[in-house]
Design a protein around this motif. Structure first.
Motif, mmCIF file in Angstrom:
data_model
loop_
_atom_site.group_PDB
_atom_site.id
_atom_site.type_symbol
_atom_site.label_atom_id
_atom_site.label_comp_id
_atom_site.label_asym_id
_atom_site.label_seq_id
_atom_site.Cartn_x
_atom_site.Cartn_y
_atom_site.Cartn_z
ATOM 1 N N PHE A 260 0.822 -1.208 0.000
ATOM 2 C CA PHE A 260 0.000 0.000 0.000
ATOM 3 C C PHE A 260 0.860 1.264 0.000
ATOM 4 O O PHE A 260 0.509 2.250 -0.627
ATOM 5 C CB PHE A 260 -0.928 0.006 1.215
ATOM 6 C CG PHE A 260 -1.966 -1.056 1.160
ATOM 7 C CD1 PHE A 260 -2.980 -0.990 0.223
ATOM 8 C CD2 PHE A 260 -1.914 -2.137 2.008
ATOM 9 C CE1 PHE A 260 -3.941 -1.980 0.148
ATOM 10 C CE2 PHE A 260 -2.868 -3.137 1.940
ATOM 11 C CZ PHE A 260 -3.883 -3.056 1.012
ATOM 12 N N ASN A 263 1.927 2.163 -3.375
ATOM 13 C CA ASN A 263 0.798 2.710 -4.105
ATOM 14 C C ASN A 263 0.514 4.149 -3.692
ATOM 15 O O ASN A 263 0.250 5.008 -4.516
ATOM 16 C CB ASN A 263 -0.427 1.848 -3.818
ATOM 17 C CG ASN A 263 -1.162 1.532 -5.083
ATOM 18 O OD1 ASN A 263 -0.612 1.675 -6.159
ATOM 19 N ND2 ASN A 263 -2.395 1.138 -4.966
ATOM 20 N N LYS A 266 3.006 6.534 -5.126
ATOM 21 C CA LYS A 266 2.692 6.776 -6.537
ATOM 22 C C LYS A 266 1.503 7.713 -6.654
ATOM 23 O O LYS A 266 1.474 8.596 -7.507
ATOM 24 C CB LYS A 266 2.390 5.453 -7.242
ATOM 25 C CG LYS A 266 3.647 4.655 -7.539
ATOM 26 C CD LYS A 266 3.287 3.271 -8.051
ATOM 27 C CE LYS A 266 4.513 2.385 -8.032
ATOM 28 N NZ LYS A 266 4.145 0.963 -8.084
ATOM 29 N N LEU A 267 0.523 7.488 -5.808
ATOM 30 C CA LEU A 267 -0.668 8.348 -5.819
ATOM 31 C C LEU A 267 -0.263 9.806 -5.639
ATOM 32 O O LEU A 267 -0.710 10.685 -6.368
ATOM 33 C CB LEU A 267 -1.614 7.918 -4.700
ATOM 34 C CG LEU A 267 -2.956 8.645 -4.569
ATOM 35 C CD1 LEU A 267 -3.999 7.664 -4.056
ATOM 36 C CD2 LEU A 267 -2.930 9.815 -3.641
ATOM 37 N N ASN A 271 -0.420 12.541 -9.191
ATOM 38 C CA ASN A 271 -1.707 13.214 -9.331
ATOM 39 C C ASN A 271 -1.596 14.666 -8.902
ATOM 40 O O ASN A 271 -0.947 14.987 -7.911
ATOM 41 C CB ASN A 271 -2.768 12.489 -8.514
ATOM 42 C CG ASN A 271 -3.072 11.135 -9.088
ATOM 43 O OD1 ASN A 271 -3.567 11.016 -10.201
ATOM 44 N ND2 ASN A 271 -2.733 10.105 -8.350
ATOM 45 N N ASP A 328 -8.640 7.291 -2.335
ATOM 46 C CA ASP A 328 -8.836 6.070 -3.108
ATOM 47 C C ASP A 328 -10.259 5.969 -3.646
ATOM 48 O O ASP A 328 -10.702 4.893 -4.027
ATOM 49 C CB ASP A 328 -8.525 4.855 -2.231
ATOM 50 C CG ASP A 328 -7.089 4.873 -1.748
ATOM 51 O OD1 ASP A 328 -6.203 4.948 -2.599
ATOM 52 O OD2 ASP A 328 -6.853 4.834 -0.527
ATOM 53 N N ALA A 330 -11.701 6.867 -6.345
ATOM 54 C CA ALA A 330 -11.929 6.530 -7.751
ATOM 55 C C ALA A 330 -11.992 5.017 -7.961
ATOM 56 O O ALA A 330 -12.626 4.550 -8.899
ATOM 57 C CB ALA A 330 -10.836 7.132 -8.633
ATOM 58 N N TYR A 331 -11.315 4.258 -7.103
ATOM 59 C CA TYR A 331 -11.315 2.798 -7.305
ATOM 60 C C TYR A 331 -11.712 2.087 -6.011
ATOM 61 O O TYR A 331 -11.223 1.016 -5.694
ATOM 62 C CB TYR A 331 -9.938 2.330 -7.789
ATOM 63 C CG TYR A 331 -8.790 2.949 -7.049
ATOM 64 C CD1 TYR A 331 -8.270 2.355 -5.911
ATOM 65 C CD2 TYR A 331 -8.224 4.138 -7.481
ATOM 66 C CE1 TYR A 331 -7.240 2.926 -5.209
ATOM 67 C CE2 TYR A 331 -7.196 4.725 -6.791
ATOM 68 C CZ TYR A 331 -6.704 4.113 -5.659
ATOM 69 O OH TYR A 331 -5.689 4.694 -4.954
ATOM 70 N N PRO A 333 -14.574 0.602 -5.205
ATOM 71 C CA PRO A 333 -15.172 -0.723 -5.383
ATOM 72 C C PRO A 333 -14.116 -1.827 -5.531
ATOM 73 O O PRO A 333 -14.302 -2.932 -5.038
ATOM 74 C CB PRO A 333 -15.985 -0.573 -6.669
ATOM 75 C CG PRO A 333 -16.311 0.863 -6.731
ATOM 76 C CD PRO A 333 -15.120 1.577 -6.164
ATOM 77 N N LEU A 334 -13.009 -1.491 -6.194
ATOM 78 C CA LEU A 334 -11.929 -2.486 -6.308
ATOM 79 C C LEU A 334 -11.399 -2.840 -4.934
ATOM 80 O O LEU A 334 -11.290 -4.018 -4.571
ATOM 81 C CB LEU A 334 -10.786 -1.937 -7.172
ATOM 82 C CG LEU A 334 -9.526 -2.797 -7.165
ATOM 83 C CD1 LEU A 334 -9.627 -3.917 -8.177
ATOM 84 C CD2 LEU A 334 -8.280 -1.978 -7.418
ATOM 85 N N MET A 335 -11.096 -1.802 -4.152
ATOM 86 C CA MET A 335 -10.537 -2.034 -2.823
ATOM 87 C C MET A 335 -11.484 -2.868 -1.970
ATOM 88 O O MET A 335 -11.063 -3.710 -1.190
ATOM 89 C CB MET A 335 -10.282 -0.696 -2.113
ATOM 90 C CG MET A 335 -9.379 0.256 -2.877
ATOM 91 S SD MET A 335 -7.765 -0.434 -3.151
ATOM 92 C CE MET A 335 -6.840 0.456 -1.927
ATOM 93 N N MET A 336 -12.775 -2.613 -2.131
ATOM 94 C CA MET A 336 -13.746 -3.290 -1.277
ATOM 95 C C MET A 336 -14.013 -4.726 -1.708
ATOM 96 O O MET A 336 -14.545 -5.519 -0.937
ATOM 97 C CB MET A 336 -15.068 -2.505 -1.272
ATOM 98 C CG MET A 336 -15.010 -1.226 -0.471
ATOM 99 S SD MET A 336 -14.608 -1.534 1.249
ATOM 100 C CE MET A 336 -12.960 -0.845 1.356
ATOM 101 N N ILE A 340 -8.456 -7.044 1.091
ATOM 102 C CA ILE A 340 -7.679 -5.969 1.696
ATOM 103 C C ILE A 340 -7.662 -6.094 3.191
ATOM 104 O O ILE A 340 -8.688 -6.339 3.813
ATOM 105 C CB ILE A 340 -8.270 -4.610 1.289
ATOM 106 C CG1 ILE A 340 -7.957 -4.405 -0.161
ATOM 107 C CG2 ILE A 340 -7.734 -3.500 2.159
ATOM 108 C CD1 ILE A 340 -7.699 -3.008 -0.522
ATOM 109 N N THR A 407 -7.243 13.674 -10.958
ATOM 110 C CA THR A 407 -6.746 14.378 -12.139
ATOM 111 C C THR A 407 -7.686 15.535 -12.402
ATOM 112 O O THR A 407 -8.626 15.423 -13.159
ATOM 113 C CB THR A 407 -6.762 13.459 -13.355
ATOM 114 O OG1 THR A 407 -8.095 12.971 -13.481
ATOM 115 C CG2 THR A 407 -5.822 12.319 -13.185
ATOM 116 N N LEU A 484 -19.436 3.772 -0.599
ATOM 117 C CA LEU A 484 -19.430 3.359 -2.011
ATOM 118 C C LEU A 484 -20.427 4.170 -2.823
ATOM 119 O O LEU A 484 -20.129 4.621 -3.919
ATOM 120 C CB LEU A 484 -19.773 1.880 -2.114
ATOM 121 C CG LEU A 484 -18.621 0.895 -1.896
ATOM 122 C CD1 LEU A 484 -19.167 -0.500 -1.662
ATOM 123 C CD2 LEU A 484 -17.705 0.894 -3.107
#
Lengths: 491, 235
Positions: A260, A263, A266-267, A271, A328, A330-331, A333-336, A340, A407, A484
């Protein structure tokens, strides 16, 4: 046509996700704004008499002297707080609307903003007092008043440009600090040159036409700037960055958190919105100069040191931490739906804040120049930040359900500030408590005990890390579906 | 593998999904078709515990999805672009997903190597972040990410939409192979009846949230579906 635009704006405002969640905050903000106006009127009337009594028998002269800074600060405040006209342009592009109408509506909206009206509450009563009490000619005061009106609108339109160009903003801040410093050390006094200009508007009222024309020209420029870039592949285009790959294997030492952590770094790096946050926290490091140099008299009390210390070391912590997990969004739903481990997810954000706090503290070591107390306040503030505020901030963030558009350049008029009124409000409880703790120590024994007490509280808070993380994890799980749903609604 | 019991979802009193009973055995390739608003994405979202059911429940490998999170390690999905992390390159994204699913770099690389022709040279080593890829390429990346980590259940919402014909054909091959040779339960939704009948052993038709057809795919299925949907649009 205007009717349609206004109803669109109205709907987008009242139907936004953040509006419902923050109704209480909104009410507080309205009350706050009301009091600000009340104060402004009070100051507007009172300023004349106060200045006359204590500073100079000619208040207008004093006001003119500092107007240049007033205008500059106004510009800075606007940059942070004034929201740019958010007209969702793309869907309007291929409708039978004249482009001129869309653009001018977006810009016209800024004219009736709170930031323009606020000044009226100070300057209108002040001008009236000038005429009634100061015995100045009506025509002269009117000229001066109109000139200022023009200048504030200039600021308004400049802000529209500056808002999409960070470079311009940081150079204004730089110039402001430099000029302020030069005056403070009696090297060069800009007000010697600027005051006569403002005085001239008073002496020759017809000169007021200049700032008014200037404001109009800036309006036209803002208009043509957006009009010209009103294409999907110009002003409304997405900028494509050249990707850089980075393994960041040096972070592997953090073990399972490193996934994490990599990540998150990078975040922040990639951005725009998060980069602004980092730059903000650097600005916060210098915030303490206001306190320790005695530049601002109200800040001279000993408790303000702790206040400054918290801010100097915690700029990043505050501006980044309170938007976990919105970063986080924007994504989400992916994380959830992924496997994780919340604890590691939170821990990674926590590590980031700790690292940033330590880095800020090291960078702030120049405060030693102002005596050991100054730097002690910074270090103690850092301990308190790491021990207590990092938890409070993450905890509070769990309830914030504002989706973040990382962005921001997707929207030409976009609202892109990670730093807003809400942020300021939430910061208060995190600052008041350490000041009280310090005050207790300060009055019992002295500054030493004050510092020690704050540090002890910070270390004590450290013990609760796991407990707080457990609570946050529960909140995350309990609020999951609401979060969400809120993130889905990105305005 | 996946058991749905008395599941319903309503928003403000309007029922958008109501499934009394639906069993999807392990290793089945399962297709979900239906017009817009039929409840396909709602069903998948419930399956992933992204929304709460109004009544009933779903069991994924005997794990109650709305109560426990133990279904996560063996389930993967690609629903839409909210499953992508825009500021990562495709490789970084795959490695990140890999790490969450307990796969190291070499293992992820091995999986990616199988999909080289699927990627068509437009995903890997592109010097582009995912947010800057085209919709179709984003979809490719998302679908492949859902295949990382040997999941036992894979959920793909509209996987064929936005893809070019070549990729659609390749994707069909991949899905068939997953179910037949690897025993993976694959759930796919689509508006394209031809693709769905091509890929899925079993097709369920949803209409206004209810299961109205449950077909084992045969030669006649496509005709039957076409007849059904042209009737739906006429009425």
């Amino acid at each position: 046509m205007l009717k349609h635009f206004i109803s669109l704006e109205w709907k987008s405002f009242f139907r936004s996700a953040s509006f419902k969640v923050n109704l209480v905050l909104k009410i507080f903000m309205i009350i706050g704004a009301f009091f600000m106006l009340l104060y402004a009127v009070g100051i507007g009337i009172g300023a004349y008499f106060i200045i006359e009594e204590f500073v100079d028998p000619n208040p207008l002269k004093v006001i003119n002297k500092y107007l240049i800074f007033y205008l500059a600060v106004d510009l800075v405040i606007r940059y942070f707080l004034q929201k740019m006209p958010i007209v969702n342009i793309k869907p309007l592009l291929y409708l039978p609307l004249q482009k001129n109408q869309i653009v001018s509506f977006g810009i016209n909206k800024t004219i009736i903003s709170f930031f323009n009206i606020l000044h009226g509450f100070f300057f209108i009563p002040f001008s009236i007092v000038l005429i009634l009490k100061g015995g100045h000619e009506f025509v002269n005061v009117l000229g001066w008043h109109l000139a200022l009106l023009g200048l504030f609108f200039c600021n308004n339109f400049i802000n529209i440009f500056v808002n999409s160009k960070d470079v311009v903003f940081y150079s204004i801040i730089g110039i402001l600090i430099t000029l302020g410093g030069l005056i403070y050390y009696d090297i060069f006094d800009i007000t010697v040159y600027s005051a006569p200009i403002f005085q001239a508007f008073f002496d020759r009222p017809y000169l007021a036409i200049i700032p008014l024309v200037l404001a109009f020209v800036l309006y036209k420029m803002a208009f043509s700037y957006f009009r010209k870039n009103f294409y999907l592949d110009a002003g409304l285009a997405k900028k494509v960055d050249i990707a850089e790959t980075d393994n960041m294997s040096w972070l592997d030492r953090f073990g399972s958190v490193s996934t994490f952590l990599k990540n998150d770094i990078k975040l922040i790096k990639r951005n725009k919105r998060s980069k602004t946050t980092v730059i903000m926290s650097v600005v916060f490091i210098f915030y303490g100069l206001l306190f320790f140099t005695g530049a601002v008299e109200v800040y001279d009390g000993p408790f303000w040191r702790v206040f400054a210390g918290i801010f100097i070391s915690g700029g990043f912590l505050f501006s980044f931490g309170q938007f976990v997990p919105s970063w986080d969004s924007a994504y989400y739903p992916l994380m959830m739906s992924q496997n994780i481990r919340y604890k590691e997810y939170l821990e990674s954000k926590w590590y980031l804040m700790v690292i940033a706090t330590i880095a800020s503290t090291l960078l702030a070591s120049f405060y030693l120049y102002f005596g050991w107390q100054a730097y002690a306040a910074v270090v103690v503030g850092a301990i308190y930040n790491i021990g207590v505020n990092s938890h409070v901030v993450l905890w509070g963030g769990a309830y914030i359900k504002t989706p973040i558009d990382l962005t921001s350049n997707k929207k030409a008029f976009g609202d892109k500030k990670a730093f807003n009124v809400k942020t300021l409000l939430l910061t208060i409880p995190k600052l008041v408590l350490p000041m009280i703790i310090y005050a207790v120590g300060h009055f019992i024994q002295g500054e030493m005990l004050g510092f020690v007490l704050v540090a002890v509280f910070g270390l004590f808070g450290f013990l609760f890390k796991n407990k707080v993380f457990e609570i946050i994890e529960k909140i995350y799980k309990a609020e999951k579906y609401k979060t969400l749903a809120a993130y889905k609604q990105n305005n | 593998m996946i058991t749905t019991t008395n599941l319903s979802k309503s928003y403000n009193g309007v029922t958008v999904l109501n499934i009394e009973n639906l069993d999807i055995p392990k290793g089945q390739s399962f297709g979900l078709v239906g017009n817009n608003g039929a409840g396909k994405t709602t069903y998948f979202s419930l399956l992933l515990d992204l929304i709460q059911p109004t009544t009933g429940h779903i069991k994924n490998n005997n794990v109650l999805v709305s109560e426990s999170e133990d279904w996560k390690p063996f389930t993967s999905a690609f629903i839409d672009e909210t499953f992508l992390i825009g500021y990562l390159t495709a490789e970084e994204y795959f490695y990140f997903i890999g790490e969450l699913r307990g796969q190291n770099k070499q293992e992820v690389d091995a999986i990616l190597a199988q999909f080289e022709d699927f990627f068509h040279g437009e995903i890997l080593k592109q010097k582009k972040y995912l947010r800057d890829l085209s919709k179709g390429n984003q979809k490719k990346a998302g679908i492949v990410a859902a295949l990382i980590g040997n999941p036992e259940v894979i959920i793909l919402d509209e996987p064929f939409a936005n893809l070019d014909p070549t990729t659609q054909i390749r994707l069909k091959g991949i899905i068939k192979d997953l179910a037949k040779t690897q025993g993976v339960t694959v759930l796919v939704s689509s508006h394209d009846l031809l693709h769905v009948t091509d890929v899925c052993e079993r097709i369920v038709v949803l209409e206004k949230g209810e299961v109205i057809k449950d077909l084992a795919t045969s030669e006649a299925t496509l005709k039957e579906l076409e007849a059904h949907f042209s009737g739906v649009t006429e009425s």
